[in-house]
Design a protein around this motif. Structure first.
Motif, PDB file in Angstrom:
ATOM      1  N   ARG A 119       1.962   7.419  -7.077  1.00  0.00           N
ATOM      2  CA  ARG A 119       0.771   7.928  -7.844  1.00  0.00           C
ATOM      3  C   ARG A 119       1.086   9.124  -8.495  1.00  0.00           C
ATOM      4  O   ARG A 119       2.596  10.146  -7.897  1.00  0.00           O
ATOM      5  N   GLY A 150       2.722   1.701  -3.248  1.00  0.00           N
ATOM      6  CA  GLY A 150       1.876   2.269  -4.372  1.00  0.00           C
ATOM      7  C   GLY A 150       1.715   3.915  -4.059  1.00  0.00           C
ATOM      8  O   GLY A 150       1.340   3.696  -5.014  1.00  0.00           O
ATOM      9  N   ASP A 161       0.750  -1.166  -0.104  1.00  0.00           N
ATOM     10  CA  ASP A 161      -0.257  -0.431   0.115  1.00  0.00           C
ATOM     11  C   ASP A 161       1.166   1.516   0.047  1.00  0.00           C
ATOM     12  O   ASP A 161       0.684   2.213  -0.754  1.00  0.00           O
TER      13      ASP A 161
END
Length: 365
Positions: free
Chosen positions: A365, A361, A358
């Protein structure tokens, strides 16, 4: 304040009192030994006595220093870790030191606590300042701080050379970076490397990658950097190594992974806020006591200790928004709750793997 590298005490010009301050305990020990040999000429002399910091030590130290020297020209007395003295005992010490007799040579060490929090550092700084002001009037204060920036890297090369081993510049730069430009840690790793290479004349970059990247400090810093830069494969590899480093996964998570990640994102938050305020990274080291920064996990104090961090956090902060940093800290909080059984999660490895994916990720972005 005299730099430790230029400190060369001689028997015929010794002062009544010496104070050794700084964060390099090895340099402090070496300088203390130099004073002792200059004062006594013999490590085993009966005219030497050592004290550790405790309540009532001032009276014992002064009584020892006032004892006439029967077996040599001077009486040598050492006090270790003076910053551990209570405020009341420190006041007694400061009041008493000016009355030291001329035949005494008192050496006091004031080692910095590398693991101290902000409040402990503030108390220690106040004690150190008062003690330094007193000693400067009757003796000499020696700066035993470890070198930083390029000076630290070059000193590693010199340190290896003194042990008859060559450390090439590129190898020194690699070791310096893996140890987060912390000279004390890097010197400790270099000692291990010199033992590792044995009779070889040179420490190579391959030697360093073999020995140093496997250390716990290198692993956690490698993991944190990989996570905040979104390098999924590297982050998962480092995570597995961290979890395998102790018998219980929970210990690594609560003692190392979550605290260090929390620190990283708090520092990044401060860096992003300063970027948005238009404060240049080169000025961050002056902001340790600025009201905009927290007392603990203080970015200004961190970059003042390790200069290259300002460039690192400036670069990272420009790739994160404050909103995404809030999301990252929320992910850490959810992982912490899962580890404590207050949120879904199979075990420590599954929870940490999910959190790592997480966070990586988020960084992409």
């Amino acid at each position: 304040m005299t730099p430790v590298g230029k400190f060369a005490p001689m028997a015929d010009n010794l002062r009544r009192c010496y104070l050794f301050v700084g964060n390099d305990s090895s340099a402090i020990a070496s300088a203390l030994h130099r004073v002792k040999i200059a004062a006594l000429g013999d490590e085993d002399s009966a005219e030497a006595e050592r004290f550790d910091s405790s309540d009532g030590v001032t009276a014992r130290l002064m009584a020892s220093a006032a004892t006439p020297a029967f077996f040599g020209p001077r009486r040598f007395v050492a006090l270790r870790n003076a910053l551990a003295l209570s405020s009341e005992e420190m006041d007694r010490m400061i009041e008493s030191l000016p009355s030291l007799p001329d035949y005494a040579c008192v050496a006091i060490t004031a080692e910095e606590n590398r693991d101290a929090d902000f409040r402990q550092e503030a108390r220690s700084d106040a004690k150190a300042k008062k003690l330094q002001e007193t000693v400067q009037k009757i003796g000499e204060v020696i700066n035993c701080n470890a070198p930083t920036a390029a000076a630290g890297r070059d000193e590693l090369i010199n340190y290896a050379g003194a042990k008859n081993v060559k450390l090439p510049k590129q190898a020194a730069a690699l070791l310096w970076g893996l140890c987060q430009e912390d000279f004390v840690d890097a010197r400790g790793e270099l000692d291990k490397l010199i033992d590792f290479v044995g009779l070889a004349e040179e420490v190579t970059e391959e030697d360093i990658r073999t020995c140093v990247q496997g250390t716990s400090s290198a692993r956690i810093f490698g993991f944190i950097d990989a996570v905040t830069e979104g390098k999924v494969g590297e982050a998962l590899t480092q995570l597995d190594a961290l979890l395998d480093s102790r018998p219980k996964d929970d210990e690594v998570v609560f003692l190392t992974i979550l605290p260090q990640l929390g620190r990283q994102y708090r520092l990044l938050w401060q860096a992003r806020a300063l970027v948005e305020d238009g404060v240049a990274a080169g000025n961050w080291k002056e902001l340790a006591k600025d009201a905009r920064l927290p007392k603990e996990h203080n970015l200004g104090a961190a970059v003042a200790r390790t200069e290259f961090l300002s460039k690192k956090y400036d670069r990272l902060a420009r790739s994160y928004s404050l909103r995404r940093l809030v999301e990252a800290m929320d992910m850490l909080a959810r992982a912490d709750m899962a580890m404590k059984g207050m949120a879904p999660g199979l075990d420590a490895r599954e929870i940490m793997t999910r959190m790592t994916l997480d966070l990586c990720g988020l960084a992409k972005r």
